[in-house]
Design an enzyme around this catalytic site. Structure first.
Site, PDB file in Angstrom:
ATOM      1  N   GLY A   1      43.289  77.182  38.932  1.00  0.00           N
ATOM      2  CA  GLY A   1      42.188  76.347  39.369  1.00  0.00           C
ATOM      3  C   GLY A   1      42.098  75.037  38.617  1.00  0.00           C
TER       4      GLY A   1
ATOM      5  N   VAL B   1      39.450  72.505  36.548  1.00  0.00           N
ATOM      6  CA  VAL B   1      38.259  72.613  35.714  1.00  0.00           C
ATOM      7  C   VAL B   1      37.562  71.253  35.665  1.00  0.00           C
ATOM      8  CG1 VAL B   1      37.344  73.220  33.451  1.00  0.00           C
ATOM      9  CG2 VAL B   1      39.353  74.412  34.338  1.00  0.00           C
TER      10      VAL B   1
ATOM     11  N   LYS C   1      35.075  76.016  37.095  1.00  0.00           N
ATOM     12  CA  LYS C   1      36.464  76.273  37.456  1.00  0.00           C
ATOM     13  C   LYS C   1      36.515  76.637  38.931  1.00  0.00           C
ATOM     14  CE  LYS C   1      40.554  78.872  36.023  1.00  0.00           C
ATOM     15  NZ  LYS C   1      41.087  79.851  35.053  1.00  0.00           N
TER      16      LYS C   1
ATOM     17  N   ASP D   1      46.932  87.236  28.379  1.00  0.00           N
ATOM     18  CA  ASP D   1      47.486  85.884  28.217  1.00  0.00           C
ATOM     19  C   ASP D   1      46.894  85.226  26.979  1.00  0.00           C
ATOM     20  OD1 ASP D   1      49.097  83.733  28.848  1.00  0.00           O
ATOM     21  OD2 ASP D   1      47.613  82.785  30.129  1.00  0.00           O
TER      22      ASP D   1
END
Length: 855
Positions: A91, A93, A110, A203
């Site tokens: 996405g 931001v 976002k 992540d």
């Protein structure tokens, strides 16, 4: 996007499209290299091509320039866009502010980018929104709001974190090792909070951690995190597509190999983050971006220890290296910190720290000058830690008289002993948690349905109970540990004597374990009444307790437990009407309530409850026809509804339902011949149909069908002789076959089968004397065998001398039966039709006595 970039993207898309699906990911690895943005765009288009209707006739449009992106002044609900901040894999931001209300708040919004708003990425984004909503921690960016744009793209409104990425913050402020470790402890606290809420980040990297001007780290981007669903055990399976959303430098060996993802994955990534914090360098160097090379390096190569890497980094300048001369830094890292980092980054997940909390505790112990758990426990190591913590005291002691030197040595020794004892206690504590989370669940679940696994399951119980009871007293202030303990006691109870699965026949032990689990789960649910997981776990334990109480003959206690479980589940479905798990659980509650009603002979009250169960299970199976568990549940519902119709005299409709159940069970058994549960289900479906056929006077058909049931049960029992449930199923088969022979007027064949059933049932009852259901089964078989003897005594073809022997044998069998029935009656465990058994058997004994007197 420039024209050249657009042309390149178009060329790669059509080149990938021409390749087989299985080869596309590898092709994009090479073609896109490190350009993650291009890779994601092409993957999204490929997915659209796969999911879209009529794609071959009308290919999808390639992404145009970002004409749909939001501009300054645009509104999303009460939020006004100020400007774009950055873009990620999923996405865009924006910084925004609240344009409505009496207060102002800076936020980060976002939004899924328009060119990748496919079903796959929308699901991932919605997962991120759901995850963030459940996390509330000072080191995790907070979620304020969520919604969708006018064209349907979801967005989340997050806390605006004004700060620098972790490594930039450390470099700009010349942050030393000690303060970097303190920052790392805060990061660990955030990840541990996520794990306790069943979320694995997957992540973790310095770029996803911002440090505010106040020095507070904030963990960002749960975009590829996924909830650890309770039904899936302790881990997740990773798809190749999701793997490429991670950053290879921080990915664990199991991630790059496409393996099972657990909390140990985040432990590894935190180890890499700590490595880079301490050295200014990442642990691995990849010669190419080719996935196989990355996987090989991460899975096989051992990185240099942080102290070694610092010495090498000292030879070239780097703004990320902690301040200080390289040699001094290397000495600072050598020992504890080297050991902590390398343990967190071990290739095998099970050899890393058992949790983020353990990793954090070791870092904290190092900062306090205490021995760390990862280091080998030696007297020299502990003594050196003591000296470092008490430098002034040691210096003073060195100047004291010789007599005090002896006292100092003794003090060091006592301190060492105390530390060793504390370390052993810590290790024992963590070993128990690992036992409950790994040995009980991973090992047990892997062997549960395998024939011959009962001895191994007995070992699970023996080893686990040695630790669980002593650990309970230490869990009062730790909600996470209390939940783990409840789950462990629940599993132990199932293995000990839970009637829903293969068990060891220890009913009393099972009740004890289930009540311990219930006490904890009731308290947790009361503390968090809005938590659906706590509610579901409470209902599951009530079900297990009720099932086992029913086995002991305590039907009232069982019904009360089932009723409380039903109330919990009705509330859960009311809150989540479309939830698959909630509806499935509600159906099982209907099943248990109906079973109790049927056992008490109240078939007319039971029938509508069975039908409620059937409606729910059929709906769930229609929604997911490949779900084998849903298929099994429908078969069971057919079977039990058919049994109630049969009891009400409607054998025609009952036979139709039994045939449907058999068809489903045969399909399941054929799909996986090693699934013992599927085969035993099929045997019971055969048995139900056989009994119904016998009531229609089709005795040959009934005998043929029940022999098929017997063959399955005998095979399973032979493969696992200590499986109490399998042996009881064989005894039931002998009993039912005996009944059919008796209906065929073949008394001798009937008696032979009854004797075999009695031999098994008596053995099972003696091994588990607290199991009243097993004792009742003994009495039932005795009654059947006695009935054969009295029928032989009354038969015209029986000689006068033999007739007396049959009457005496029948009386003897009835007397043994009466002892059991009367004892069960005194205990108050007889319900429904069984309540009249003592009187009926006493009448049969009187008939035998009268016949013998006539002799």
């Amino acid at each position: 996007m420039t024209p050249a970039e657009y042309a390149k993207l178009k060329e790669l898309f059509f080149a990938a499209l021409e390749r087989p699906v299985a080869e596309r990911a590898d092709f994009l690895d090479v073609a896109c290299g490190s350009d993650l943005d291009a890779r994601l765009r092409i993957l999204a288009l490929l997915e659209h091509a796969r999911e879209g209707d009529g794609f071959l006739e009308a290919p999808p449009e390639l992404p145009a320039e970002a004409e749909e992106e939001l501009v300054a002044g645009a509104r999303l609900g009460p939020w006004e866009i100020l400007h774009e901040v950055g873009r990620g894999g999923m996405g865009t931001v924006y910084e925004a502010r609240r344009a409505e209300g009496d207060f102002q708040r800076r936020t980060a919004i976002k939004v899924v980018r328009p060119e990748i708003a496919t079903p796959f990425f929308l699901r991932r984004f919605k997962t991120e929104r759901r995850i963030l909503a459940g996390l509330d921690h000072p080191n995790i960016a907070r979620l304020f709001d969520a919604g969708a744009t006018s064209d349907g793209r979801p967005y989340v409104v997050l806390e605006f974190v004004e700060g620098q990425p972790l490594l930039e913050y450390c470099a700009a402020g010349d942050v030393d090792i000690k303060d970097r470790l303190k920052l790392f402890l805060s990061i660990c606290a955030a990840v541990d909070h996520a794990h306790r809420n069943l979320v694995v980040h997957r992540d973790l990297k310095p770029g996803n951690i911002l440090v505010t001007t106040d020095g507070v780290p904030k963990l960002l981007d749960f975009g590829i995190a996924k909830l650890l669903e309770p039904e899936s055990g302790a881990g997740l399976e990773v798809t190749g597509t999701l793997l490429h959303l991670t950053t290879p430098d921080y990915a664990s060996p199991e991630q790059v190999a496409g393996g099972r993802i657990t909390t140990a994955t985040d432990v590894y990534s935190l180890g890499v983050v700590l490595y880079e914090l301490l050295t200014g360098r990442r642990p691995f160097r990849f010669e190419t971006s080719e996935p196989r090379e990355i996987a090989r390096v991460v899975a096989e190569e051992a990185p240099p220890k942080p102290s070694v890497r610092v010495a090498r980094v000292g030879q070239d300048s780097s703004s990320g290296v902690p301040p200080g001369p390289p040699n001094k830094l290397a000495r600072r890292l050598r020992g504890d910190l080297d050991t902590i980092v390398m343990m967190a980054m071990r290739k095998e997940p099970e050899r890393r720290y058992g949790s983020v909390q353990q990793l954090s505790e070791d870092v904290a112990r190092h900062l306090e000058g205490l021995p760390v758990l990862a280091r080998k426990d030696t007297l020299g190591y502990r003594s050196s830690k003591f000296v470092r913590r008490h430098r002034a005291g040691v210096a003073a002691a060195a100047l004291a008289v010789a007599a005090l030197a002896t006292g100092f040595v003794l003090t060091v020794h006592e301190k060492t002993v105390a530390d060793a004892q504390r370390l052993r206690a810590d290790r024992r504590f963590n070993d128990v948690r690992k036992l409950a989370g790994s040995f009980l669940f991973e090992f047990h679940d892997a062997i549960e349905n395998l024939p011959g696994a009962t001895p191994a399951r007995a070992l699970v119980v023996k080893r686990a109970l040695e630790y669980l009871d002593s650990l309970s007293s230490e869990s009062a202030g730790d909600a996470g540990l209390r939940r783990e303990l409840a789950a462990a006691y629940q599993k132990i109870g199932e293995v000990q004597g839970g009637p829903a699965s293969a068990n060891l026949g220890d009913t009393r032990g099972a009740l004890k374990s289930f009540r311990k689990a219930l006490e904890t789960r009731r308290a947790l649910a009361a503390q968090s009444p809005a938590n659906p997981e706590f509610a579901g776990e409470l209902a599951a334990t009530l079900d297990s307790l009720g099932d086992t109480l029913s086995q002991t003959g305590d039907k009232r206690g069982a019904f009360n437990a089932f009723r409380r479980s039903l109330e919990v589940r009705e509330r859960m479905v009311s809150s989540d009407p479309k939830g698959v798990t909630a509806r499935r659980a509600l159906a099982t509650s209907y099943h248990r309530i109906a079973s109790i009603l049927a056992d008490q002979g109240d078939y007319r009250q039971a029938l509508p409850v069975w039908r409620k169960e059937l409606v729910l299970f059929e709906a769930l199976w229609i929604e997911n026809p490949t779900d084998r568990r849903a298929q099994r549940n429908v078969a069971l519902a057919y079977k039990y509804t058919g049994g109630t119709l049969e009891a009400l005299g409607d054998t025609t409709r009952a036979l139709d339902l039994y045939k449907k159940a058999i068809a489903l069970d045969e399909a399941r058994s054929a799909a996986d011949p090693t699934d013992a549960a599927a085969r035993i289900d099929l045997s019971y479906s055969y048995g139900a149909m056989s009994i119904c056929l016998s009531k229609s006077d089709d005795f040959d058909g009934a005998l043929f069908v029940y022999r098929k049931a017997f063959a399955i049960r005998q095979t399973l029992s032979n493969a696992d002789p200590k499986n109490v449930k399998a042996r009881a199923a064989v005894a039931r088969a002998y009993l039912r076959i005996g009944e059919i022979f008796q209906l065929k007027a073949d008394s001798r064949a009937a008696a032979e089968n009854y004797r075999k059933a009695l031999e098994i049932e008596e053995t099972l009852s003696k091994s588990d004397p607290f199991n009243e259901a097993a004792r009742e089964r003994v009495a039932v078989v005795l009654d059947h065998e006695a009935a054969v003897e009295t029928s032989l005594a009354a038969a015209p073809a029986t000689s006068s001398e033999s007739r007396a022997g049959h009457w005496r044998e029948g009386r003897s069998l009835y007397l043994r039966s009466l002892d059991i029935w009367q004892d069960l009656s005194r205990r108050g465990v007889l319900r429904g039709g069984s309540a009249g058994e003592p009187g009926r058997v006493a009448h049969q004994i009187a008939l035998c006595e009268e016949a013998l007197k006539r002799r």
